[in-house]
Design a protein around this motif. Sequence first.
Motif, PDB file in Angstrom:
ATOM      1  N   GLY A 101       0.731  -0.965  -0.187  1.00  0.00           N
ATOM      2  CA  GLY A 101      -0.016   0.554  -0.260  1.00  0.00           C
ATOM      3  C   GLY A 101       0.577   1.540  -0.086  1.00  0.00           C
ATOM      4  O   GLY A 101       2.154   1.246  -0.461  1.00  0.00           O
ATOM      5  N   SER A 102      -0.006   2.148  -0.028  1.00  0.00           N
ATOM      6  CA  SER A 102       0.564   3.619  -0.035  1.00  0.00           C
ATOM      7  C   SER A 102      -0.122   4.342   1.067  1.00  0.00           C
ATOM      8  O   SER A 102      -1.165   4.175   1.783  1.00  0.00           O
ATOM      9  CB  SER A 102       0.457   4.288  -1.759  1.00  0.00           C
ATOM     10  N   VAL A 103       0.804   5.759   1.380  1.00  0.00           N
ATOM     11  CA  VAL A 103      -0.004   6.151   3.045  1.00  0.00           C
ATOM     12  C   VAL A 103      -0.502   7.446   2.357  1.00  0.00           C
ATOM     13  O   VAL A 103      -0.746   8.274   1.620  1.00  0.00           O
ATOM     14  CB  VAL A 103       1.214   7.346   3.598  1.00  0.00           C
ATOM     15  N   GLY A 104      -2.138   7.056   2.900  1.00  0.00           N
ATOM     16  CA  GLY A 104      -2.644   8.064   2.724  1.00  0.00           C
ATOM     17  C   GLY A 104      -3.630   8.845   3.889  1.00  0.00           C
ATOM     18  O   GLY A 104      -2.945   8.321   4.857  1.00  0.00           O
ATOM     19  N   ARG A 105      -4.939   9.304   3.770  1.00  0.00           N
ATOM     20  CA  ARG A 105      -5.057  10.473   4.613  1.00  0.00           C
ATOM     21  C   ARG A 105      -5.763   9.890   5.322  1.00  0.00           C
ATOM     22  O   ARG A 105      -5.734  10.273   7.278  1.00  0.00           O
ATOM     23  CB  ARG A 105      -6.675  11.647   4.142  1.00  0.00           C
ATOM     24  N   GLY A 106      -6.431   8.488   5.448  1.00  0.00           N
ATOM     25  CA  GLY A 106      -6.492   7.834   6.491  1.00  0.00           C
ATOM     26  C   GLY A 106      -5.889   7.731   7.855  1.00  0.00           C
ATOM     27  O   GLY A 106      -5.991   7.399   9.053  1.00  0.00           O
ATOM     28  N   ASP A 107      -4.917   7.103   6.560  1.00  0.00           N
ATOM     29  CA  ASP A 107      -3.432   6.905   7.418  1.00  0.00           C
ATOM     30  C   ASP A 107      -2.965   8.134   8.701  1.00  0.00           C
ATOM     31  O   ASP A 107      -2.523   7.432   9.858  1.00  0.00           O
ATOM     32  CB  ASP A 107      -2.381   5.946   6.845  1.00  0.00           C
ATOM     33  N   TRP A 108      -2.610   9.065   8.107  1.00  0.00           N
ATOM     34  CA  TRP A 108      -2.621   9.976   9.211  1.00  0.00           C
ATOM     35  C   TRP A 108      -3.154  10.276  10.476  1.00  0.00           C
ATOM     36  O   TRP A 108      -2.915  10.192  11.200  1.00  0.00           O
ATOM     37  CB  TRP A 108      -2.976  11.466   7.866  1.00  0.00           C
ATOM     38  N   VAL A 109      -4.710  10.553   9.846  1.00  0.00           N
ATOM     39  CA  VAL A 109      -5.672  10.262  10.691  1.00  0.00           C
ATOM     40  C   VAL A 109      -5.868   9.479  12.314  1.00  0.00           C
ATOM     41  O   VAL A 109      -6.324   9.340  13.277  1.00  0.00           O
ATOM     42  CB  VAL A 109      -7.266  10.398  10.461  1.00  0.00           C
ATOM     43  N   VAL A 110      -5.810   8.089  11.948  1.00  0.00           N
ATOM     44  CA  VAL A 110      -5.378   7.416  12.472  1.00  0.00           C
ATOM     45  C   VAL A 110      -4.346   6.956  12.874  1.00  0.00           C
ATOM     46  O   VAL A 110      -4.072   7.351  14.916  1.00  0.00           O
ATOM     47  CB  VAL A 110      -5.673   5.480  11.863  1.00  0.00           C
TER      48      VAL A 110
END
Length: 453
Positions: free
Chosen positions: A5-14
């Motif tokens: 995968g790749s880093v998305g906006r949801g990853d930052w939020v979590v």
Amino acid sequence: MSTRGSVGRGDWVVAIGVSVLVSALAVLVGEHKFRVGPAAIVLFPLVWVVLMGAVVGLQRWLPLRGSTRSAGEALIPVGMVLFLALLGTGIGPSIGMVEEVGPALLMQEVGQLFGTIILALPIAVLLGMGRAAIGATWAIDRESYLAYAIDRFGTSSPEYRGVFGVWILGSMFGAVFISLITSVLGGTGWYHPLSLALALGVGSTSMMLGGVGALSLLYPDQAVEIAALAALSNLVTNIVGFYAGVFIGLPSARRLYSFWCRVFRRPAPEIEEARLVARGRVPEGDASVRVKEEAAGRAEVERPQDPDIPKGWRPGVTAYLFAGAAGLLLNWLGTGGFHPRDAAGMAVLLLMTGIAIFLAGKFKAIPATVWVLALATLVTTPISPVAGVIADLVQDLDVLLIGLPQLALVGMTMGRDRTAFMQLSWKIVVAAVLTFTTTIVASATLAELFIHH
């Protein structure tokens, strides 16, 4: 192993949301101190945040994605440098203490260098760890030593396995263990608190913070001096400790390894083989060497490969905003108050953090942690024209609260190393405990000889 995968906006939020939540819970749990015989055990938010972060990172019910761990790792460096910036503001006003504790500072460095080699290495050899004993006990094995071991020995060598084992245990539990051993030693009354503060300069910010927190709770009237001396000692270790370990500690450990193998009648043919290879008398790929190394259990510890840590101006801005906002939030939650000057003080600390990270990028031989401690110390010394202003702005910022979110993220990234940790032999656990303990005890003992009571 392929990247997932790749880093998305949801990853930052979590990553941001969970780390702040874990940190807030750690602050609400608060401080607890109890005695075991003559010693005192201190549990406080820093200990809780590492443990709770580890639970989140290691649990299997809702496992963190590799991309979320990568987002979290992008947030860690700025926050740790920010913590050191605040810690450094306590060094400048206390710089006069250096003259008093100068010899003690030097002796604790000697204790750190030789404590593990003299005390921990023979036990590691007796346990039958082979050359992994060298890697596990030649130093306290933080990031710089791990990088050197990879370059010097390769990731399949027994020496590297020893370094890696102590490093991963230190990353997971180092801050907790150092806080516990420091609180035990501090509670006995055998050591001056400043001797223990000097011994905390092990080259690891999180470990130092754990010890500082424990000592500050045991000796609240000396909390400022304890933090200042620990940071100063850590600065000295970051500057000279690594080179002393490479050029003095490692050669000494290799020689003593052969000596202890003879004493305990442990076979050590690999040392002689390695010397012959180095002298060109045996081909580097000789089958006998490979067989013996494989018999010693050479194997690279596998770990999942997370996506690359995000870089660029957007992740950078996110990291600075997160460090500042989360630091202020937790400081308010932990101290029960907020003043406008707290925000101004945080802005000054973030400015110093940015300067230090910029300088580290330009002069790669000197890490940002060294730059920020030097800068924060310089601007808060009595001769600095802005010392009073900065001291006023940061006076209500608690150093034990500012770095909590980043330590929660450290715990949350442990899921990546679950397999590696499970593959570690119980012997490396013993070696790590010995390494951490002997480093602190030897450093504090030698520093105690020169502390002016």
